[in-house]
Write a protein that holds these residues in place. Sequence first.
Motif, PDB file in Angstrom:
ATOM      1  N   ASN A 192       0.926  -1.234  -0.053  1.00  0.00           N
ATOM      2  CA  ASN A 192      -0.062   0.183   0.022  1.00  0.00           C
ATOM      3  C   ASN A 192       0.820   1.061  -0.208  1.00  0.00           C
ATOM      4  O   ASN A 192       0.478   2.251  -0.768  1.00  0.00           O
ATOM      5  CB  ASN A 192      -0.942   0.114   1.209  1.00  0.00           C
ATOM      6  N   ARG A 193       1.853   1.142   0.880  1.00  0.00           N
ATOM      7  CA  ARG A 193       2.769   2.491   0.882  1.00  0.00           C
ATOM      8  C   ARG A 193       3.458   2.792  -0.562  1.00  0.00           C
ATOM      9  O   ARG A 193       3.639   3.803  -1.147  1.00  0.00           O
ATOM     10  CB  ARG A 193       3.886   2.342   1.944  1.00  0.00           C
ATOM     11  N   LYS A 194       3.924   1.601  -1.362  1.00  0.00           N
ATOM     12  CA  LYS A 194       4.567   1.849  -2.376  1.00  0.00           C
ATOM     13  C   LYS A 194       3.575   2.072  -3.536  1.00  0.00           C
ATOM     14  O   LYS A 194       3.886   3.112  -4.453  1.00  0.00           O
ATOM     15  CB  LYS A 194       5.192   0.448  -3.019  1.00  0.00           C
ATOM     16  N   MET A 195       2.210   1.796  -3.638  1.00  0.00           N
ATOM     17  CA  MET A 195       1.219   2.156  -4.313  1.00  0.00           C
ATOM     18  C   MET A 195       0.808   3.413  -4.323  1.00  0.00           C
ATOM     19  O   MET A 195       0.398   4.272  -5.236  1.00  0.00           O
ATOM     20  CB  MET A 195       0.301   0.932  -4.356  1.00  0.00           C
ATOM     21  N   ALA A 196       0.919   3.740  -3.029  1.00  0.00           N
ATOM     22  CA  ALA A 196       0.629   5.322  -2.849  1.00  0.00           C
ATOM     23  C   ALA A 196       1.638   6.206  -3.375  1.00  0.00           C
ATOM     24  O   ALA A 196       1.199   7.242  -4.023  1.00  0.00           O
ATOM     25  CB  ALA A 196       0.534   5.671  -1.197  1.00  0.00           C
ATOM     26  N   ALA A 197       2.659   5.963  -3.349  1.00  0.00           N
ATOM     27  CA  ALA A 197       3.769   6.814  -3.944  1.00  0.00           C
ATOM     28  C   ALA A 197       3.584   6.571  -5.371  1.00  0.00           C
ATOM     29  O   ALA A 197       3.732   7.673  -6.147  1.00  0.00           O
ATOM     30  CB  ALA A 197       5.329   6.092  -3.750  1.00  0.00           C
TER      31      ALA A 197
END
Length: 309
Positions: free
Chosen positions: A101-106
């Motif tokens: 989720n953190r990587k997809m948010a970026a």
Amino acid sequence: MEANTLQTLGGNGQVPVYSVHYQYNSTNKFAEVRETSLQALFEKYGDILWLNGSHKYNVTNFIGELHDLLDFPKFSTFSQEMLDALIGKLRKRGNSNATINRKMAALSKLLRKANKMGDVYSLPEFKRQKENAGRIRFLDHDEESALFSQIRSHSDLYSRFCIFLVDTGARLSEGLDLRWGDLTDTRATFWVTKSGRSRSVPLTRRAALAIAASDRRKPGPFSDIDQQRFRTAWHQAKEVIGLGHDKDVVPHILRHTCASRLVQGGIDIRRVQMWLGHQTLSMTMRYAHLASHDLEMCVPILERASAGR
């Protein structure tokens, strides 16, 4: 945003060979969308979208990793298939849903900017992966007292920084980036936040004293702190007090501790959300179970209803 696709056909006029995408760019001109890459987009928009600091450092690594994982690094449209393939590869690498989720948010933030500026033709649908609630570790008062006392023996500045973090719920980077102009006698305003939204919180008496003891000649009350040295002192202190085995006792635990104390003290979850600066209520709901003692007040209501009164 209006967009068109023109296809170039093969010799028989039937079989499409390739597609050329057009859409309005940032200057409102109809232009061809040329192939680009995640690294090129980050070089173009990274400084606009993310301020320098630990979060941008993480984003830089995220985008670099995603660029390397793409089967075809050059693209003019970012398809759903490309996104699904990335998520699948991250899972094979052992990434948890929270990390994904953190990587997809970026990635989403970068691609949305690129699409708005006319650099990418179309975008996939980003769906947040379900995260396990997990165990939230926070300090009790005895642990806090022992840890802060040990840190104080190493550095008074580090100790005051810890007091400020646990009483404001600030992230480590937010505290380090704080400047004197962001402070009044009673409040602290965080302009550089993970969500990109500023927030202001009241100061406890001891948080105000922790700030007041800092050198006014410096840019901010904690601007002299080197993050890596602080983390080293933290880990040495937790070893001394017998918490070296607990991998959850990291500086971020001070933010968890602040949130937990607010909820346990009866503060409603939406106020806690505002205090912490969470973008969504679901992030704050991780602490909701700590307020379960409030359910006791429901029993008399049900008792009266069952008795017909």
